[in-house]
Design an enzyme around this catalytic site. Sequence first.
Site, mmCIF file in Angstrom:
data_model
loop_
_atom_site.group_PDB
_atom_site.id
_atom_site.type_symbol
_atom_site.label_atom_id
_atom_site.label_comp_id
_atom_site.label_asym_id
_atom_site.label_seq_id
_atom_site.Cartn_x
_atom_site.Cartn_y
_atom_site.Cartn_z
ATOM 1 N N ASP A 307 -73.125 10.136 44.534
ATOM 2 C CA ASP A 307 -72.280 10.683 45.599
ATOM 3 C C ASP A 307 -72.489 12.199 45.704
ATOM 4 O O ASP A 307 -71.547 12.969 45.886
ATOM 5 C CB ASP A 307 -70.808 10.358 45.356
ATOM 6 C CG ASP A 307 -69.978 10.383 46.641
ATOM 7 O OD1 ASP A 307 -70.566 10.251 47.729
ATOM 8 O OD2 ASP A 307 -68.752 10.548 46.559
ATOM 9 N N PHE A 325 -63.640 18.649 49.720
ATOM 10 C CA PHE A 325 -63.921 17.532 48.825
ATOM 11 C C PHE A 325 -65.416 17.477 48.513
ATOM 12 O O PHE A 325 -66.244 17.680 49.403
ATOM 13 C CB PHE A 325 -63.521 16.199 49.478
ATOM 14 C CG PHE A 325 -62.054 16.043 49.743
ATOM 15 C CD1 PHE A 325 -61.193 15.677 48.720
ATOM 16 C CD2 PHE A 325 -61.537 16.235 51.017
ATOM 17 C CE1 PHE A 325 -59.832 15.505 48.960
ATOM 18 C CE2 PHE A 325 -60.186 16.052 51.272
ATOM 19 C CZ PHE A 325 -59.325 15.694 50.242
ATOM 20 N N GLY A 326 -65.773 17.169 47.267
ATOM 21 C CA GLY A 326 -67.174 16.873 46.979
ATOM 22 C C GLY A 326 -67.702 17.509 45.722
ATOM 23 O O GLY A 326 -67.248 18.571 45.293
#
Length: 419
Positions: A307, A325-326
């Site tokens: 991811d 996010f991330g």
Amino acid sequence: MNILLKSVTIVNGSTKDLHLKKRDILIKNGVIDAIESSVEPSAKTKVIAQKDLHVSVGWFDSGVSFGEPGYEERETINNGLQTAAKSGFTDIILNTSSNPTPDSSSDIIFFKNAAKEHLTNLYPLGNLTVKGDGQALAELFDMKNAGAVGFYDYKHAITNANLLKIALQYAQNFNGLIFSFPMDKSISGKGIVNEGITSTRLGLKGIPALAEELQISRDLFILEYTGGKLFIPTISTANSVKLIAEAKKKGLQVFCSVAAHNLNTTDAALEEFDTQYKVIPPLRTAADTKALLKGVSNGTIDLVTSDHKPLNIELKHVEFDNADFGTIGLESTFGMLNGLLGLEESIALLTKGRTIFGMETPKLEVGQPANLTLFEPMSEYEFTESNIFSTSKNALALGKPMKGKVLGTIANNQLVLNN
């Protein structure tokens, strides 16, 4: 180019007579020429000999994001593919996270052309809807013909149930794979972390597990009605595993993945308000992590993905509420999985899943193109910035213990070594 791998341990579950055996492997002009107990190199052969050298067929990641086009400062396609190669991945699927997002055949052709001549093969996804805005289907058939291996509005749920129904029906005409991100926005609202004891104590808005499970339930009902193929990326809850297991027992063509960090990190990590731990789907509870690991081991969860999502430093070095996010993850996936699951299960996970996307699985056999990952599985170390190859440094894995290191990759008659 001729390459000789000396006294290398082969990790290859599909070839039982070679599995965990030490052999010399000779590669000539990109093709495996010999696998023998001993091979003598010629004068023009590059010899790779290293203590505890292991090899498997090249690794595959089903969910990678770069920045180009639009966010080149985060990660270009060129540096992203070099990062993938150094991290052990010879094949990656590229998410639709660029700006603009790919919703036409010309966009897919751009990605295919940009990835030419690289060791790591890039397989692009195309948007499910025009501009990824969830309103009208994009040019799915044309993108499929141009090389798209699936259709996904990156990290956006399909809110219109009828749109998903039509997409699944239409894509059956050309064996298309439809992605649906598992999060009902009407339930998740402005949540940023898992809803539970930790979010309540820290005063952070929560994303209930229900948001994921409700979306998955709806999508599976639609899939049962329409038929077709559905991919649910990055599930994160125990009930999600149960729902997908039940759907598979019914014979539905549903596939799913889990992010590597959701297997080894829980929402307890949020105590320090470190924005590196702000990911979507969010880190969940220990009970969820346990169920996800079980789902990986019994095959309910088809794939583990990095991811990988590079982000500018200013998008993370802000207050937790305002951070994006991330996390990046290509570089840490092997060390994370190997420490959790052990060598054989980790390699099995890293080499499976290509057939879901209509890709050929490499073979470690004489006469086959060399598509290989070189690694050593035993070293233990702490993941630091020195282990990062990406342009961006937003790594959830920073400071975490790792086991095993990637030494290099061989594919497309090219060799990349990390030392």
